[in-house]
Design a protein around this motif. Structure first.
Motif, PDB file in Angstrom:
ATOM      1  N   ILE A  31      76.600  32.027 -39.595  1.00 42.15           N
ATOM      2  CA  ILE A  31      77.681  31.594 -38.717  1.00 42.15           C
ATOM      3  C   ILE A  31      77.934  30.107 -38.916  1.00 42.15           C
ATOM      4  N   SER A  32      76.866  29.327 -39.105  1.00 39.85           N
ATOM      5  CA  SER A  32      76.980  27.893 -39.363  1.00 39.85           C
ATOM      6  C   SER A  32      77.066  27.641 -40.864  1.00 39.85           C
ATOM      7  N   ALA A  33      77.765  26.568 -41.238  1.00 42.80           N
ATOM      8  CA  ALA A  33      77.892  26.225 -42.665  1.00 42.80           C
ATOM      9  C   ALA A  33      76.660  25.498 -43.185  1.00 42.80           C
ATOM     10  N   ASP A  34      75.795  25.023 -42.300  1.00 46.24           N
ATOM     11  CA  ASP A  34      74.652  24.197 -42.698  1.00 46.24           C
ATOM     12  C   ASP A  34      73.442  25.065 -43.038  1.00 46.24           C
ATOM     13  N   THR A  35      73.559  25.862 -44.092  1.00 48.43           N
ATOM     14  CA  THR A  35      72.463  26.713 -44.544  1.00 48.43           C
ATOM     15  C   THR A  35      72.338  26.595 -46.057  1.00 48.43           C
ATOM     16  N   LEU A  36      71.219  27.075 -46.590  1.00 48.71           N
ATOM     17  CA  LEU A  36      70.978  27.002 -48.031  1.00 48.71           C
ATOM     18  C   LEU A  36      71.618  28.156 -48.790  1.00 48.71           C
ATOM     19  N   PHE A  37      72.190  29.124 -48.075  1.00 49.61           N
ATOM     20  CA  PHE A  37      72.796  30.261 -48.756  1.00 49.61           C
ATOM     21  C   PHE A  37      74.067  30.686 -48.032  1.00 49.61           C
ATOM     22  N   GLU A  38      74.933  31.367 -48.769  1.00 49.69           N
ATOM     23  CA  GLU A  38      76.163  31.885 -48.177  1.00 49.69           C
ATOM     24  C   GLU A  38      76.025  33.360 -47.829  1.00 49.69           C
ATOM     25  N   GLU A  39      75.109  34.035 -48.488  1.00 51.54           N
ATOM     26  CA  GLU A  39      74.897  35.452 -48.216  1.00 51.54           C
ATOM     27  C   GLU A  39      73.455  35.808 -48.536  1.00 51.54           C
ATOM     28  N   LEU A  40      72.826  36.536 -47.637  1.00 55.26           N
ATOM     29  CA  LEU A  40      71.440  36.955 -47.814  1.00 55.26           C
ATOM     30  C   LEU A  40      71.333  38.437 -47.530  1.00 55.26           C
ATOM     31  N   SER A  41      70.666  39.172 -48.401  1.00 56.44           N
ATOM     32  CA  SER A  41      70.463  40.598 -48.186  1.00 56.44           C
ATOM     33  C   SER A  41      68.981  40.921 -48.167  1.00 56.44           C
ATOM     34  N   MET A  42      68.583  41.760 -47.208  1.00 56.14           N
ATOM     35  CA  MET A  42      67.224  42.257 -47.085  1.00 56.14           C
ATOM     36  C   MET A  42      67.246  43.759 -47.351  1.00 56.14           C
ATOM     37  N   VAL A  43      66.363  44.218 -48.222  1.00 54.77           N
ATOM     38  CA  VAL A  43      66.296  45.637 -48.573  1.00 54.77           C
ATOM     39  C   VAL A  43      65.002  46.216 -48.022  1.00 54.77           C
ATOM     40  N   PHE A  44      65.125  47.290 -47.233  1.00 58.47           N
ATOM     41  CA  PHE A  44      63.969  47.925 -46.615  1.00 58.47           C
ATOM     42  C   PHE A  44      63.805  49.347 -47.125  1.00 58.47           C
ATOM     43  N   ASP A  45      62.580  49.699 -47.479  1.00 55.21           N
ATOM     44  CA  ASP A  45      62.209  51.083 -47.733  1.00 55.21           C
ATOM     45  C   ASP A  45      61.512  51.561 -46.472  1.00 55.21           C
ATOM     46  N   ASP A  46      62.219  52.351 -45.656  1.00 55.37           N
ATOM     47  CA  ASP A  46      61.750  52.712 -44.329  1.00 55.37           C
ATOM     48  C   ASP A  46      61.581  51.430 -43.511  1.00 55.37           C
ATOM     49  N   GLN A  47      60.355  51.065 -43.109  1.00 54.60           N
ATOM     50  CA  GLN A  47      60.129  49.866 -42.303  1.00 54.60           C
ATOM     51  C   GLN A  47      59.674  48.665 -43.127  1.00 54.60           C
ATOM     52  N   THR A  48      59.552  48.839 -44.433  1.00 56.52           N
ATOM     53  CA  THR A  48      58.942  47.802 -45.265  1.00 56.52           C
ATOM     54  C   THR A  48      59.975  47.034 -46.083  1.00 56.52           C
ATOM     55  N   LEU A  49      59.949  45.712 -45.968  1.00 57.35           N
ATOM     56  CA  LEU A  49      60.825  44.861 -46.771  1.00 57.35           C
ATOM     57  C   LEU A  49      60.351  44.876 -48.221  1.00 57.35           C
ATOM     58  N   THR A  50      61.243  45.235 -49.139  1.00 53.76           N
ATOM     59  CA  THR A  50      60.873  45.342 -50.549  1.00 53.76           C
ATOM     60  C   THR A  50      61.617  44.360 -51.453  1.00 53.76           C
ATOM     61  N   GLU A  51      62.779  43.865 -51.005  1.00 56.33           N
ATOM     62  CA  GLU A  51      63.563  42.943 -51.831  1.00 56.33           C
ATOM     63  C   GLU A  51      64.319  41.960 -50.950  1.00 56.33           C
ATOM     64  N   LEU A  52      64.573  40.778 -51.499  1.00 50.70           N
ATOM     65  CA  LEU A  52      65.482  39.801 -50.917  1.00 50.70           C
ATOM     66  C   LEU A  52      66.489  39.401 -51.993  1.00 50.70           C
ATOM     67  N   TRP A  53      67.743  39.206 -51.562  1.00 50.85           N
ATOM     68  CA  TRP A  53      68.787  38.741 -52.473  1.00 50.85           C
ATOM     69  C   TRP A  53      69.538  37.606 -51.789  1.00 50.85           C
ATOM     70  N   MET A  54      69.870  36.557 -52.519  1.00 46.65           N
ATOM     71  CA  MET A  54      70.582  35.429 -51.927  1.00 46.65           C
ATOM     72  C   MET A  54      71.605  34.856 -52.898  1.00 46.65           C
ATOM     73  N   MET A  55      72.733  34.399 -52.351  1.00 49.84           N
ATOM     74  CA  MET A  55      73.732  33.705 -53.159  1.00 49.84           C
ATOM     75  C   MET A  55      74.091  32.401 -52.468  1.00 49.84           C
ATOM     76  N   ASP A  56      74.126  31.289 -53.224  1.00 52.01           N
ATOM     77  CA  ASP A  56      74.470  30.002 -52.629  1.00 52.01           C
ATOM     78  C   ASP A  56      75.926  29.648 -52.914  1.00 52.01           C
ATOM     79  N   SER A  57      76.334  28.456 -52.480  1.00 51.01           N
ATOM     80  CA  SER A  57      77.741  28.064 -52.569  1.00 51.01           C
ATOM     81  C   SER A  57      78.211  27.838 -54.000  1.00 51.01           C
ATOM     82  N   THR A  58      77.294  27.666 -54.944  1.00 49.19           N
ATOM     83  CA  THR A  58      77.668  27.453 -56.345  1.00 49.19           C
ATOM     84  C   THR A  58      77.802  28.764 -57.113  1.00 49.19           C
ATOM     85  N   GLY A  59      77.486  29.880 -56.453  1.00 47.42           N
ATOM     86  CA  GLY A  59      77.494  31.171 -57.130  1.00 47.42           C
ATOM     87  C   GLY A  59      76.154  31.524 -57.742  1.00 47.42           C
TER      88      GLY A  59
END
Length: 217
Positions: free
Chosen positions: A153-181
């Motif tokens: 919601i705020s522009a003052d972050t290190l990423f523009e989009e963050l995705s968390m991937v869960f297999d059932d209840q367990t986090l298995t992957e993180l994905w992030m994209m910053d302002s430079t692509g």
């Protein structure tokens, strides 16, 4: 000799990384998605895993890869150790964050301010209520996995989009994209949720003879 600036910036994105190979458009309404994400994060007291990380440029070319181990405990505690291709350690004790580079004999110390706590790894060690208050959250299913996409919601972050991937209840992957692509992907294995974690892992004693840089303190 490796460029110091690249190493330092990539490692906070490292302890802080994750990043976005374009997931399909999110399909769940934000309120419903936030509730689903909260249901997965609320029971999480601690988490430990090995990781494989890749950093890609906007065209998909690999810029850097790394592997190591990580531990996190709530509230706000993290240990992130890069084993290869070079050694680096990031430790948070809940009040300060230490970025230690043994090769450079240098440690950078930062206060746990809002910007630092919004890095991906430290984000997970915080309150799920803070996450859902600070991000628009969307949800979809891909190949049986639950994918949650967070848009700040705020522009003052290190990423523009963050995705968390869960297999059932367990986090298995993180994905992030910053302002430079630039995109970062982190895949976890050998995962242990809510196991026995030695809290001394989150203590960092600055080695004798190490140069100390304090930022925001």
């Amino acid at each position: 000799m490796r460029d110091t600036h690249i190493r330092r910036s990539s490692s906070l994105v490292l302890a802080a990384s994750a990043l976005g190979l374009a997931f399909a458009a999110p399909v769940a309404w934000a309120n419903d998605a936030a509730e689903r994400l909260t249901e997965r994060l609320d029971p999480l007291e601690n988490y430990q895993a090995t990781f494989e990380q890749q950093i890609l440029d906007g065209g998909g070319e690999r810029l850097q890869s790394a592997r190591g181990e990580m531990w996190l405990s709530r509230p706000g505690m993290l240990r992130w150790e890069v084993d290869a291709p070079y050694t680096q350690i990031v430790v948070s004790d809940g009040e300060e964050v230490y970025l230690y580079d043994p090769d450079l004999e240098q440690v950078t110390v930062q206060a746990m301010d809002d910007r630092v706590t919004h890095t991906p790894a430290l984000l997970l060690s915080g309150s799920s209520n803070n996450i859902t208050a600070s991000y628009d959250v969307f949800h979809e299913q891909q190949d049986g996995a639950d994918v949650f996409t967070l848009i700040p919601i705020s522009a003052d972050t290190l990423f523009e989009e963050l995705s968390m991937v869960f297999d059932d209840q367990t986090l298995t992957e993180l994905w992030m994209m910053d302002s430079t692509g630039q995109r970062t992907s982190i895949m976890f294995s050998d995962i242990i949720r809510n196991g026995n974690v030695d809290r001394s892992l989150y203590d960092f004693d600055i080695p004798e003879g190490t140069d100390v840089i304090r930022e925001g303190l």
